[in-house]
Design a protein around this motif. Structure first.
Motif, PDB file in Angstrom:
ATOM      1  N   ASN A  87      18.670 -76.909  62.472  1.00 50.06           N
ATOM      2  CA  ASN A  87      19.488 -78.182  62.975  1.00 50.06           C
ATOM      3  C   ASN A  87      19.217 -79.336  62.101  1.00 50.06           C
ATOM      4  O   ASN A  87      20.088 -80.030  61.931  1.00 50.06           O
ATOM      5  N   ALA A  88      17.856 -79.762  62.046  1.00 49.15           N
ATOM      6  CA  ALA A  88      17.431 -80.847  61.122  1.00 49.15           C
ATOM      7  C   ALA A  88      18.059 -80.692  59.808  1.00 49.15           C
ATOM      8  O   ALA A  88      18.690 -81.740  59.112  1.00 49.15           O
ATOM      9  N   VAL A  89      18.022 -79.646  58.953  1.00 45.45           N
ATOM     10  CA  VAL A  89      18.533 -79.538  57.826  1.00 45.45           C
ATOM     11  C   VAL A  89      20.055 -79.786  57.716  1.00 45.45           C
ATOM     12  O   VAL A  89      20.412 -80.233  56.686  1.00 45.45           O
ATOM     13  N   ILE A  90      20.822 -78.920  58.576  1.00 45.79           N
ATOM     14  CA  ILE A  90      22.358 -79.162  58.555  1.00 45.79           C
ATOM     15  C   ILE A  90      22.642 -80.829  58.794  1.00 45.79           C
ATOM     16  O   ILE A  90      23.470 -81.614  58.156  1.00 45.79           O
ATOM     17  N   MET A  91      21.879 -81.425  59.789  1.00 47.22           N
ATOM     18  CA  MET A  91      22.068 -83.064  59.948  1.00 47.22           C
ATOM     19  C   MET A  91      21.714 -83.627  58.731  1.00 47.22           C
ATOM     20  O   MET A  91      22.388 -84.675  58.153  1.00 47.22           O
ATOM     21  N   MET A  92      20.542 -83.352  57.785  1.00 46.22           N
ATOM     22  CA  MET A  92      20.101 -84.059  56.688  1.00 46.22           C
ATOM     23  C   MET A  92      21.429 -83.803  55.364  1.00 46.22           C
ATOM     24  O   MET A  92      21.378 -84.562  54.537  1.00 46.22           O
ATOM     25  N   VAL A  93      21.975 -82.558  55.757  1.00 44.61           N
ATOM     26  CA  VAL A  93      22.868 -82.191  54.545  1.00 44.61           C
ATOM     27  C   VAL A  93      24.271 -83.167  55.024  1.00 44.61           C
ATOM     28  O   VAL A  93      24.753 -83.518  54.082  1.00 44.61           O
ATOM     29  N   LEU A  94      24.750 -82.828  56.218  1.00 46.29           N
ATOM     30  CA  LEU A  94      26.076 -83.570  56.319  1.00 46.29           C
ATOM     31  C   LEU A  94      25.939 -84.754  56.885  1.00 46.29           C
ATOM     32  O   LEU A  94      27.024 -85.498  56.770  1.00 46.29           O
ATOM     33  N   GLY A  95      24.953 -85.320  57.655  1.00 44.91           N
ATOM     34  CA  GLY A  95      25.030 -86.522  58.286  1.00 44.91           C
ATOM     35  C   GLY A  95      25.726 -86.240  59.647  1.00 44.91           C
ATOM     36  O   GLY A  95      26.656 -85.411  59.949  1.00 44.91           O
ATOM     37  N   PRO A  96      25.298 -87.097  60.756  1.00 43.83           N
ATOM     38  CA  PRO A  96      26.246 -86.821  62.134  1.00 43.83           C
ATOM     39  C   PRO A  96      27.513 -87.270  61.956  1.00 43.83           C
ATOM     40  O   PRO A  96      28.300 -86.383  62.808  1.00 43.83           O
ATOM     41  N   ALA A  97      28.002 -87.833  61.143  1.00 42.23           N
ATOM     42  CA  ALA A  97      29.665 -88.271  61.202  1.00 42.23           C
ATOM     43  C   ALA A  97      30.418 -86.995  60.862  1.00 42.23           C
ATOM     44  O   ALA A  97      31.464 -86.362  61.516  1.00 42.23           O
ATOM     45  N   ILE A  98      29.988 -86.173  59.722  1.00 39.62           N
ATOM     46  CA  ILE A  98      30.808 -85.041  59.186  1.00 39.62           C
ATOM     47  C   ILE A  98      30.383 -83.908  60.143  1.00 39.62           C
ATOM     48  O   ILE A  98      31.149 -82.911  60.453  1.00 39.62           O
ATOM     49  N   ALA A  99      28.888 -83.863  60.628  1.00 37.81           N
ATOM     50  CA  ALA A  99      28.534 -82.453  61.373  1.00 37.81           C
ATOM     51  C   ALA A  99      29.313 -82.630  62.547  1.00 37.81           C
ATOM     52  O   ALA A  99      29.667 -81.404  63.372  1.00 37.81           O
ATOM     53  N   SER A 100      29.707 -83.761  63.113  1.00 38.36           N
ATOM     54  CA  SER A 100      30.322 -83.887  64.727  1.00 38.36           C
ATOM     55  C   SER A 100      31.724 -83.357  64.547  1.00 38.36           C
ATOM     56  O   SER A 100      32.429 -83.159  65.598  1.00 38.36           O
ATOM     57  N   ILE A 101      32.269 -83.539  63.183  1.00 36.29           N
ATOM     58  CA  ILE A 101      33.822 -83.008  63.412  1.00 36.29           C
ATOM     59  C   ILE A 101      34.129 -81.856  62.649  1.00 36.29           C
ATOM     60  O   ILE A 101      35.382 -81.084  62.607  1.00 36.29           O
ATOM     61  N   LYS A 102      33.000 -81.074  62.229  1.00 31.49           N
ATOM     62  CA  LYS A 102      33.127 -79.595  61.754  1.00 31.49           C
ATOM     63  C   LYS A 102      33.059 -78.552  62.660  1.00 31.49           C
ATOM     64  O   LYS A 102      32.302 -78.529  63.426  1.00 31.49           O
ATOM     65  N   ALA A 103      34.025 -77.514  62.614  1.00 31.09           N
ATOM     66  CA  ALA A 103      33.944 -76.388  63.672  1.00 31.09           C
ATOM     67  C   ALA A 103      32.807 -75.560  63.196  1.00 31.09           C
ATOM     68  O   ALA A 103      32.261 -74.974  64.151  1.00 31.09           O
ATOM     69  N   LEU A 104      32.585 -75.310  61.816  1.00 35.33           N
ATOM     70  CA  LEU A 104      31.412 -74.483  61.593  1.00 35.33           C
ATOM     71  C   LEU A 104      30.338 -75.343  60.594  1.00 35.33           C
ATOM     72  O   LEU A 104      30.461 -75.071  59.287  1.00 35.33           O
ATOM     73  N   PRO A 105      29.575 -76.145  61.051  1.00 28.87           N
ATOM     74  CA  PRO A 105      28.753 -77.228  60.378  1.00 28.87           C
ATOM     75  C   PRO A 105      27.901 -76.293  59.300  1.00 28.87           C
ATOM     76  O   PRO A 105      27.713 -76.835  58.218  1.00 28.87           O
ATOM     77  N   THR A 106      27.445 -75.309  59.572  1.00 27.96           N
ATOM     78  CA  THR A 106      26.390 -74.448  58.675  1.00 27.96           C
ATOM     79  C   THR A 106      27.226 -74.020  57.576  1.00 27.96           C
ATOM     80  O   THR A 106      26.583 -74.203  56.377  1.00 27.96           O
ATOM     81  N   LEU A 107      28.331 -73.557  57.811  1.00 26.60           N
ATOM     82  CA  LEU A 107      29.170 -72.965  56.626  1.00 26.60           C
ATOM     83  C   LEU A 107      29.552 -74.049  55.522  1.00 26.60           C
ATOM     84  O   LEU A 107      29.468 -74.047  54.485  1.00 26.60           O
ATOM     85  N   GLU A 108      30.044 -75.320  56.338  1.00 26.15           N
ATOM     86  CA  GLU A 108      30.150 -76.498  55.587  1.00 26.15           C
ATOM     87  C   GLU A 108      29.023 -76.767  54.740  1.00 26.15           C
ATOM     88  O   GLU A 108      29.264 -77.386  53.479  1.00 26.15           O
ATOM     89  N   ALA A 109      27.629 -77.006  55.387  1.00 33.32           N
ATOM     90  CA  ALA A 109      26.697 -77.149  54.332  1.00 33.32           C
ATOM     91  C   ALA A 109      26.413 -76.585  53.501  1.00 33.32           C
ATOM     92  O   ALA A 109      26.047 -76.859  52.244  1.00 33.32           O
ATOM     93  N   VAL A 110      26.374 -75.257  53.575  1.00 34.10           N
ATOM     94  CA  VAL A 110      26.203 -74.022  52.609  1.00 34.10           C
ATOM     95  C   VAL A 110      27.196 -74.106  51.492  1.00 34.10           C
ATOM     96  O   VAL A 110      26.771 -73.712  50.232  1.00 34.10           O
ATOM     97  N   GLU A 111      28.368 -74.275  51.711  1.00 34.98           N
ATOM     98  CA  GLU A 111      29.514 -74.452  50.671  1.00 34.98           C
ATOM     99  C   GLU A 111      29.242 -75.696  49.537  1.00 34.98           C
ATOM    100  O   GLU A 111      29.852 -75.485  48.607  1.00 34.98           O
TER     101      GLU A 111
END
Length: 402
Positions: free
Chosen positions: A233-257
């Motif tokens: 959870n913390a890593v995804i937040m550090m990669v995307l930030g709260p603004a992007i993470a809150s609007i993505k359907a699959l934030p883990t996929l978004e971060a890894v891409e």
């Protein structure tokens, strides 16, 4: 007579790790707390450890009983049977939610042109086959899957670190609005999902009753998976930030891409999708199997028959939610407000009402069952001895001549 199924303490721990991970990395849990979401998840994990202790305390009262058996011990046969059946249906509902997650994930990532009904039918059929093979086979499968799952997640974390996409500043300011939003996010939603879903262990612990380390293995596995989920959870937040993470359907996929290394290491979202498939398969099968086992324990329905009856219910119910948006709202908003009734309130009532007498009742039932079994064995031996003596006498008598 078939040999009773049994599993080890290590298998319990491995199962708990895979079960709790399940579909959890699909979502950025606790996003309402924004950059403090990992703190909310940690708070829920600490409370979930107390919930796990409560479940284990209930199991220790009657180690050879499952959840339906515990209901009967605490509430009597009639009410206990009804509660066991109801719990079986609730676990089937939870399995259905993961079947729908599997279908939606496939449609959004790997097979957008494939009908979702076909994907969900396939995973339900695979889960049905798994359930019919029983507890021992399923737990052996989790042993095989764990190394691949753990190694792949470690690899992804290393690649994210190497890519330079992790920015700790995105977790600041910490507790910007105080503890209120964090606690509101953690309770009851994050406690209910994923941490209180460990109630499924009350179905499986009985199969590890011969091992004295099942409780310790469960606590150790829980600590590992809680730290893992908070870290992800913390890593995804550090990669995307709260603004992007809150609007993505699959934030883990978004971060890894976002991983791009040496101009050739990319498109690792396929790996994440496969990892999510493993987690979803384990969760679907575990809940499906637990539902069938509760039907067997509550009303004596054989496991294959129970699986055959529950499978169409799981598959058919997956179509009741018209859209993925409605599916996510129902699961992450409405359902999480209701699940504490059977995850927390009912076990708490059982803990309070049966402090001493339930354990004595379980011990008395085991003693009576042991005496009955010994009586049948003794009767069988006596009958065999009498038959042997009779045969000896009959064979020893001289025949009369005609």
């Amino acid at each position: 007579m078939s040999k009773p199924e049994g599993i080890s303490a290590g298998q319990i721990g491995i199962f708990l790790i895979l079960f709790c991970i399940g579909s959890t990395p699909m979502f950025e849990l606790g996003i309402d707390a924004r950059q403090d979401s990992w703190i909310a998840l940690g708070a829920a994990a600490i409370a979930g450890l107390g919930v796990l202790w409560g479940y284990r305390t209930l199991q220790n009262r009657a180690p050879e009983e499952d959840l339906a058996g515990l209901f009967k011990l605490h509430f009597g046969r009639a009410i206990g049977t009804a509660l066991g059946l109801a719990m079986g249906l609730l676990l089937a509902y939870e399995s259905m939610r993961n079947v729908r997650d599997f279908g939606e994930l496939t449609s959004m990532t790997l097979l957008p042109e494939t009908p979702i009904w076909c994907v969900m039918l396939l995973i339900t059929g695979i889960a049905f086959y798994t359930v019919t093979k029983g507890v021992e086979t399923f737990f052996r499968i989790t042993q095989i899957l764990l190394p691949a799952l753990a190694g792949s997640y470690v690899l992804l974390l290393v690649l994210l670190l190497a890519s330079g996409r992790i920015e700790p500043d995105r977790l600041r300011p910490m507790l910007e609005n105080g503890l209120g939003p964090v606690l509101d996010t953690a309770f009851p939603d994050l406690l209910a999902f994923p941490f209180s879903q460990t109630i499924v262990l009350l179905v499986y612990w009985k199969y590890a009753a011969a091992s004295k380390r099942a409780g310790a293995a469960s606590y150790g596995a829980y600590a590992v998976v809680a730290l893992f989920l908070v870290a992800v959870n913390a890593v995804i937040m550090m990669v995307l930030g709260p603004a992007i993470a809150s609007i993505k359907a699959l934030p883990t996929l978004e971060a890894v891409e976002l991983i791009r290394l040496a101009s050739f290491i990319e498109r690792l979202d396929i790996l994440v999708t496969l990892l999510l498939y493993i987690g979803l398969y384990v969760k679907i099968s575990a809940l499906y199997l637990a539902s069938a086992l509760l039907l067997r324990s509550a009303c004596g329905l054989p496991l294959p028959a129970g699986a055959l009856m529950i499978g169409p219910i799981i598959y058919g119910a997956a179509f009741l939610e018209p859209t993925n948006t409605f599916h996510l709202w129902l699961g992450l908003e409405l359902s999480l407000k209701l699940t504490p009734i059977y995850q927390l309130l009912l076990p708490a009532l059982m803990l309070v009402m049966g402090i001493g007498w339930v354990k004595r009742k379980a011990e008395r039932q085991r003693a009576e069952g042991g005496r009955a079994g010994a009586g049948k064995t003794g009767a069988g031996k006596a009958g065999g001895a009498d038959g042997a003596k009779g045969g000896s006498r009959s064979g020893g008598e001289p025949r009369s001549s005609s």
